[in-house]
Design a protein around this motif. Structure first.
Motif, mmCIF file in Angstrom:
data_model
loop_
_atom_site.group_PDB
_atom_site.id
_atom_site.type_symbol
_atom_site.label_atom_id
_atom_site.label_comp_id
_atom_site.label_asym_id
_atom_site.label_seq_id
_atom_site.Cartn_x
_atom_site.Cartn_y
_atom_site.Cartn_z
ATOM 1 N N PRO A 32 -6.103 -6.223 10.762
ATOM 2 C CA PRO A 32 -5.023 -5.090 10.808
ATOM 3 C C PRO A 32 -3.835 -5.469 9.719
ATOM 4 O O PRO A 32 -3.448 -4.635 9.023
ATOM 5 N N SER A 33 -3.514 -6.736 9.973
ATOM 6 C CA SER A 33 -2.483 -7.168 9.125
ATOM 7 C C SER A 33 -2.762 -6.858 7.510
ATOM 8 O O SER A 33 -2.047 -6.813 6.614
ATOM 9 N N LYS A 35 -4.936 -5.234 6.099
ATOM 10 C CA LYS A 35 -5.033 -3.758 5.764
ATOM 11 C C LYS A 35 -3.632 -3.229 5.637
ATOM 12 O O LYS A 35 -3.529 -2.434 4.485
ATOM 13 N N VAL A 36 -2.660 -3.642 6.395
ATOM 14 C CA VAL A 36 -1.282 -3.131 6.202
ATOM 15 C C VAL A 36 -0.630 -3.495 4.655
ATOM 16 O O VAL A 36 -0.364 -3.080 4.019
ATOM 17 N N ILE A 39 -2.459 -1.710 1.794
ATOM 18 C CA ILE A 39 -1.655 -0.364 1.808
ATOM 19 C C ILE A 39 -0.264 -0.348 1.344
ATOM 20 O O ILE A 39 0.076 0.499 0.544
ATOM 21 N N LEU A 40 0.478 -1.347 1.823
ATOM 22 C CA LEU A 40 1.677 -1.520 1.170
ATOM 23 C C LEU A 40 1.751 -1.955 -0.369
ATOM 24 O O LEU A 40 2.428 -1.545 -1.173
#
Length: 99
Positions: A32-33, A35-36, A39-40
Motif C-alpha cells: 500500500p505504501s 501505491k501511495v 499516486i503522489l
C-alpha cells in the motif's frame, strides 16, 4: 540496456500502459505504501505546472511532459513486483531479474 528500450517502447505504446497501471493498483503484491508513493508522483506531475520548456512551443513543449511521464512510469515499474513485469512484457522471465 535491452530493458531500457523495452520500457521506452512500453511508454510509447501508452494503451499498453493502462492495463499495467490497473494491475499495479489492484495487485495485492504491491505494498500500500508503494501505491501511495505512485499516486503522489502522478498527482505531483499533474498539479505542479512547472515546465522546463513551455507548452506553447508545441513540439518542444511536449518533450519535457513526456520525459516526466516516463520518469513516473519508470519508477512505478521499478517498484512493481516481478510477476507484473513479466505479465506486461517488461522482462521476459523471472531469471532476467538476476542479471
Amino acid at each position: 540496456m535491452m530493458r531500457f528500450w523495452r520500457r521506452i517502447k512500453f511508454l510509447f505504446n501508452f494503451r499498453k500502459s493502462i492495463p499495467f497501471l490497473k494491475d499495479f493498483f489492484i495487485s495485492k503484491e504491491v505494498n500500500p505504501s508503494t501505491k501511495v508513493i505512485s499516486i503522489l508522483l502522478i498527482i505531483g506531475y499533474i498539479v505542479f505546472p512547472f515546465d522546463v520548456i513551455p507548452d506553447f512551443l508545441v513540439a518542444l513543449g511536449i518533450v519535457d511532459d513526456i520525459a516526466l511521464a516516463s520518469l513516473v512510469l519508470q519508477q512505478m515499474i521499478k517498484m512493481a513486483p516481478v510477476s507484473l513485469k513479466v505479465k506486461h512484457g517488461l522482462i521476459k522471465e523471472i531469471n532476467e531479474v538476476h542479471r
